[in-house]
Design a protein around this motif. Structure first.
Motif, mmCIF file in Angstrom:
data_model
loop_
_atom_site.group_PDB
_atom_site.id
_atom_site.type_symbol
_atom_site.label_atom_id
_atom_site.label_comp_id
_atom_site.label_asym_id
_atom_site.label_seq_id
_atom_site.Cartn_x
_atom_site.Cartn_y
_atom_site.Cartn_z
ATOM 1 N N MET A 1 1.439 7.288 -48.429
ATOM 2 C CA MET A 1 1.539 6.802 -49.673
ATOM 3 C C MET A 1 0.158 6.504 -50.183
ATOM 4 S SD MET A 1 3.912 3.755 -50.858
ATOM 5 C CE MET A 1 3.583 2.707 -49.706
ATOM 6 N N THR A 2 -0.164 6.940 -51.240
ATOM 7 C CA THR A 2 -1.595 6.547 -51.915
ATOM 8 C C THR A 2 -1.461 6.704 -53.396
ATOM 9 O OG1 THR A 2 -3.464 8.040 -52.380
ATOM 10 C CG2 THR A 2 -1.681 9.316 -51.515
ATOM 11 N N SER A 3 -2.184 6.010 -53.841
ATOM 12 C CA SER A 3 -2.668 5.965 -55.499
ATOM 13 C C SER A 3 -3.603 6.750 -56.284
ATOM 14 C CB SER A 3 -2.665 4.509 -55.744
ATOM 15 O OG SER A 3 -3.676 3.885 -55.164
ATOM 16 N N ARG A 32 -13.193 4.459 -50.157
ATOM 17 C CA ARG A 32 -12.149 3.633 -49.555
ATOM 18 C C ARG A 32 -12.616 3.048 -48.039
ATOM 19 N NH1 ARG A 32 -6.405 5.301 -50.561
ATOM 20 N NH2 ARG A 32 -6.324 3.318 -49.578
ATOM 21 N N LEU A 35 -10.830 0.362 -46.257
ATOM 22 C CA LEU A 35 -9.675 0.844 -45.565
ATOM 23 C C LEU A 35 -10.262 0.849 -44.223
ATOM 24 C CD1 LEU A 35 -6.701 1.524 -45.266
ATOM 25 C CD2 LEU A 35 -7.253 3.863 -46.008
ATOM 26 N N ARG A 39 -8.998 -1.200 -41.000
ATOM 27 C CA ARG A 39 -8.360 -0.598 -39.965
ATOM 28 C C ARG A 39 -9.478 -0.856 -38.481
ATOM 29 N NH1 ARG A 39 -3.106 1.208 -38.980
ATOM 30 N NH2 ARG A 39 -2.365 0.892 -40.946
ATOM 31 N N MET A 115 -0.628 9.450 -40.890
ATOM 32 C CA MET A 115 -1.256 8.868 -42.032
ATOM 33 C C MET A 115 -1.669 10.440 -42.743
ATOM 34 S SD MET A 115 -3.255 5.472 -42.064
ATOM 35 C CE MET A 115 -3.329 4.882 -40.411
ATOM 36 N N GLN A 118 1.099 12.826 -44.517
ATOM 37 C CA GLN A 118 1.796 12.443 -45.609
ATOM 38 C C GLN A 118 0.991 11.625 -46.855
ATOM 39 O OE1 GLN A 118 4.756 9.651 -45.346
ATOM 40 N NE2 GLN A 118 4.346 8.860 -43.394
ATOM 41 N N LEU A 121 -5.485 10.878 -48.245
ATOM 42 C CA LEU A 121 -6.504 10.090 -47.616
ATOM 43 C C LEU A 121 -7.568 11.203 -47.199
ATOM 44 C CD1 LEU A 121 -4.825 7.447 -45.605
ATOM 45 C CD2 LEU A 121 -6.008 7.090 -47.734
ATOM 46 N N LEU B 98 7.203 8.497 -49.783
ATOM 47 C CA LEU B 98 8.025 7.459 -48.993
ATOM 48 C C LEU B 98 8.704 8.661 -47.996
ATOM 49 C CD1 LEU B 98 9.893 5.418 -51.742
ATOM 50 C CD2 LEU B 98 7.762 5.098 -50.518
ATOM 51 N N LEU B 103 4.661 4.708 -41.619
ATOM 52 C CA LEU B 103 3.241 5.096 -41.921
ATOM 53 C C LEU B 103 2.500 3.804 -41.942
ATOM 54 C CD1 LEU B 103 1.129 7.060 -43.149
ATOM 55 C CD2 LEU B 103 1.946 6.239 -45.675
ATOM 56 N N ILE B 105 1.928 1.834 -39.822
ATOM 57 C CA ILE B 105 2.475 0.126 -39.068
ATOM 58 C C ILE B 105 2.068 0.350 -37.617
ATOM 59 C CG2 ILE B 105 4.793 -0.727 -38.400
ATOM 60 C CD1 ILE B 105 5.551 -0.430 -41.279
ATOM 61 N N LEU B 117 -1.447 -4.026 -43.490
ATOM 62 C CA LEU B 117 -2.136 -2.721 -42.961
ATOM 63 C C LEU B 117 -1.469 -1.769 -43.822
ATOM 64 C CD1 LEU B 117 -1.492 -3.066 -39.102
ATOM 65 C CD2 LEU B 117 -3.636 -2.660 -40.243
ATOM 66 N N ARG B 118 -0.010 -1.583 -44.007
ATOM 67 C CA ARG B 118 0.454 -0.490 -44.878
ATOM 68 C C ARG B 118 0.091 -0.623 -46.182
ATOM 69 N NH1 ARG B 118 4.950 3.203 -45.073
ATOM 70 N NH2 ARG B 118 5.077 3.825 -47.037
ATOM 71 N N ARG B 120 -2.769 -1.546 -47.355
ATOM 72 C CA ARG B 120 -4.168 -0.974 -47.486
ATOM 73 C C ARG B 120 -3.917 0.517 -47.729
ATOM 74 N NH1 ARG B 120 -8.529 -4.741 -47.158
ATOM 75 N NH2 ARG B 120 -9.615 -3.057 -47.956
ATOM 76 N N VAL B 121 -3.085 0.971 -46.748
ATOM 77 C CA VAL B 121 -2.992 2.427 -46.693
ATOM 78 C C VAL B 121 -2.517 3.099 -47.883
ATOM 79 C CG1 VAL B 121 -1.740 4.474 -45.667
ATOM 80 C CG2 VAL B 121 -2.522 2.535 -44.228
ATOM 81 N N ALA B 122 -1.687 2.147 -48.565
ATOM 82 C CA ALA B 122 -1.266 2.594 -49.914
ATOM 83 C C ALA B 122 -2.110 2.393 -51.148
ATOM 84 C CB ALA B 122 0.417 1.632 -50.235
ATOM 85 N N VAL B 165 7.655 -3.073 -48.018
ATOM 86 C CA VAL B 165 6.450 -2.780 -48.296
ATOM 87 C C VAL B 165 6.134 -1.669 -49.017
ATOM 88 C CG1 VAL B 165 3.719 -2.791 -47.415
ATOM 89 C CG2 VAL B 165 5.724 -3.985 -46.099
ATOM 90 N N ALA B 166 6.737 -0.499 -48.401
ATOM 91 C CA ALA B 166 6.648 0.809 -48.902
ATOM 92 C C ALA B 166 7.038 0.850 -50.634
ATOM 93 C CB ALA B 166 7.589 1.868 -48.255
ATOM 94 N N VAL B 169 5.158 -0.922 -54.163
ATOM 95 C CA VAL B 169 3.940 -0.203 -55.259
ATOM 96 C C VAL B 169 4.259 0.205 -56.447
ATOM 97 C CG1 VAL B 169 2.627 0.658 -53.199
ATOM 98 C CG2 VAL B 169 4.162 2.074 -54.114
#
Lengths: 277, 245
Positions: A1-3, A32, A35, A39, A115, A118, A121, B98, B103, B105, B117-118, B120-122, B165-166, B169
């Motif tokens: 998932m990313t924006s 980023r 992130l 991590r 990561m 999908q 990043l 999704l 992802l 976690i 955590l999740r 931030r990845v998003a 969480v997923a 957004v």
């Protein structure tokens, strides 16, 4: 998932555009960096969750090793403890940074597989994560450095700014080495073993435990050993010693050549790394 | 602007066999001069070939096809993870993929840590997560368990957290691999409503599923993949024709 607000992915259009895309990956990673940092911080916290000393466990075991080796080897080499102990303490701490970054780089992409498969990043984030994690550990081990510098009075002779410059050059160099190792380890699963044995071999070939003046000056084992320069760049100024002429120049050139090579490898393999995993 | 534009997308995977993953074997091949193994080279699988797809705001595309037909691969290409070998993929808008709820976690971290955590990845900043934390923890319904490590949760509790969480957004493009159904009956109803809401706010949904009823219920367009080759994008009302074809 990313924006991402606009994402464009195209087929390869020649070496130049691949190189630009690799640089773009670095740029997006820098954007980023938070992130990567969060991590890395989480990695450190997670590894020591439930232990009272946290990352200081490693510092403690390193300290015990420094004490043991310092006392014993000072006898073996017939050197005053006050001279040998700080030397070996700095050697072990700095070697720990270099060696652990190399061995942990083997997991950089393997660990991030979920990561990478999908999200959009950028890849280099994960190299930053490995480096940051090791710098956080180094910050803990700095306790050992502070202790020996204080106990043996080296704060009177040390040159801190030069040592920090040396550290910056060390990080610049282990950065490209880590990138190369992480790509190689994603592609070939026997790389972690090779890196492990190589670093073990290198620790004995490099003046970590033995003093460089124990062998003839400008011996091949020193002047051809990049790890020697990496160690000396930080250790010598902290001990109030001068480095071999050209140490810093050598490290700058090594960083430039290394990054050029590493980025070339990165731009060739970047698209395929996700499929290696 | 929200849009997806895929032109002549072809994706080939290198599949590395056991021997191809060994550096030693590669080196041995060079030094000995002969090929030691029959499978030393990577085989290439064409997962998608010449896919064309144009989606705009309001489009809800259902992807159907057998196992291995390329549905997930197409979703991954749309998420930006896989880069095309030929053609191009262009997406305007914020993407929420999704595809895998786990992802980013970490099972050893607490529920609360995992939200961060999740998140931030998003792509959320720590401050943005601070702002949503109450809403996320309330929705998850886990209450005091959020302070416990995720590994102590039941599978259903883990899924609740991941889902909360997923779906927290803001997204313009939602990519989903099978409909996410988690938790007990009561949670499923609220989860369903939340997902509906996310999709309603998003401009585009791409949903891969084997469940035709689901596709009929959520999508207004459908595309069928067969061995990496795509059918025309068809109106959902002509799904039966597509299946018969």
């Amino acid at each position: 998932m990313t924006s991402t607000h606009h994402m464009l992915r195209t087929a390869p259009k020649g070496a130049l555009s691949e190189a630009l895309l690799a640089l773009d990956d670095l740029k997006r990673s820098a954007q980023r960096v938070g992130l990567a940092w969060s991590r890395a911080w989480h990695d450190v916290v997670a590894r020591y969750r439930g232990s009272i000393l946290g990352p200081f466990w490693i510092t403690l075991s390193m300290g015990v090793m420094v004490l043991g080796i310092g006392l014993l080897y000072a006898q073996l080499f017939r050197l005053p403890v006050g001279e040998y102990m700080p030397f070996v303490a700095l050697g072990i701490v700095l070697w720990g940074l270099i060696s652990t970054t190399m061995t942990e780089s083997c997991d950089t992409y393997v660990q991030a597989a979920g990561m990478l498969r999908q999200t959009a990043l950028p890849l280099f984030i994960f190299t930053l994560r490995t480096i940051f994690r090791n710098l956080i550990n180094l910050a803990h081990h700095a306790v050992i450095i502070v202790a020996v510098v204080a106990i043996y009075g080296y704060w009177k002779v040390m040159d801190l700014p030069v040592a920090l410059l040396g550290l910056a050059l060390v990080v610049a160099n282990i950065g490209w080495m880590g990138l190369v190792v992480s790509i190689a380890a994603a592609r070939f699963r026997d790389v972690p073993q090779i890196v492990g044995s190589f670093m073990q071999f290198a620790v004995f070939m490099t003046p970590v435990f033995w003093k460089p003046d124990a062998i003839p000056e400008r011996h091949a084992i020193l002047i051809l050993n990049p790890f020697y320069y990496l160690l000396q760049a930080v250790r010598a100024p902290l001990l109030g010693e001068t480095t071999v002429n050209g140490t810093y120049l050598f490290l700058v050139i090594m960083a430039l050549v290394g990054w050029t090579g590493a980025l070339a490898l990165f731009s060739i393999t970047r698209r395929r790394i996700v499929h290696y995993l | 602007m929200v849009a997806i534009s895929v032109q002549e997308l072809t994706l080939r995977f290198p599949v590395y066999g056991v021997d191809a993953k060994s550096l030693k074997k590669h080196v041995a091949r060079v030094t000995v001069g002969g090929r030691l193994g029959m499978h030393a080279h990577a085989t290439h699988v064409t997962a998608l070939s010449n896919i064309n797809l144009e989606l705009n705001a309001g489009d809800r595309l259902g992807l159907i096809g057998h196992n291995g037909s390329g549905k997930t691969t197409l979703l991954r290409a749309l998420s930006g993870a896989y880069e095309p070998n030929e053609g191009r993929v262009e997406v305007f808008g914020r993407i929420a993929s999704l595809l895998d709820l786990n992802l980013g976690i970490d099972p050893t971290a607490t529920g609360l840590d995992n939200i961060y955590l999740r998140g931030r990845v998003a792509g959320l900043s720590a401050r943005e997560i601070d702002g949503r934390i109450d809403e996320i923890s309330e929705f998850s319904g886990l209450g005091p368990f959020l302070a416990m490590p995720l590994k102590t949760y039941s599978a259903g509790m883990q899924a609740r957290l991941a889902f909360a969480v997923a779906t927290s957004v803001e997204a313009d493009v939602v990519l989903m691999d099978e409909w996410i159904a988690v938790g007990d009956e009561e949670f499923q109803t609220t989860a369903h409503a939340r997902l509906d809401d996310l999709i309603a706010r998003a401009g585009i949904l791409v949903l891969a599923s084997h469940n035709l009823e689901l596709i009929r219920g959520y999508c207004n367009k459908v595309m069928r993949l067969t061995g990496g080759v795509a059918s025309e994008v068809t109106d959902i009302r002509r799904l039966d024709d597509l299946l018969a074809a």
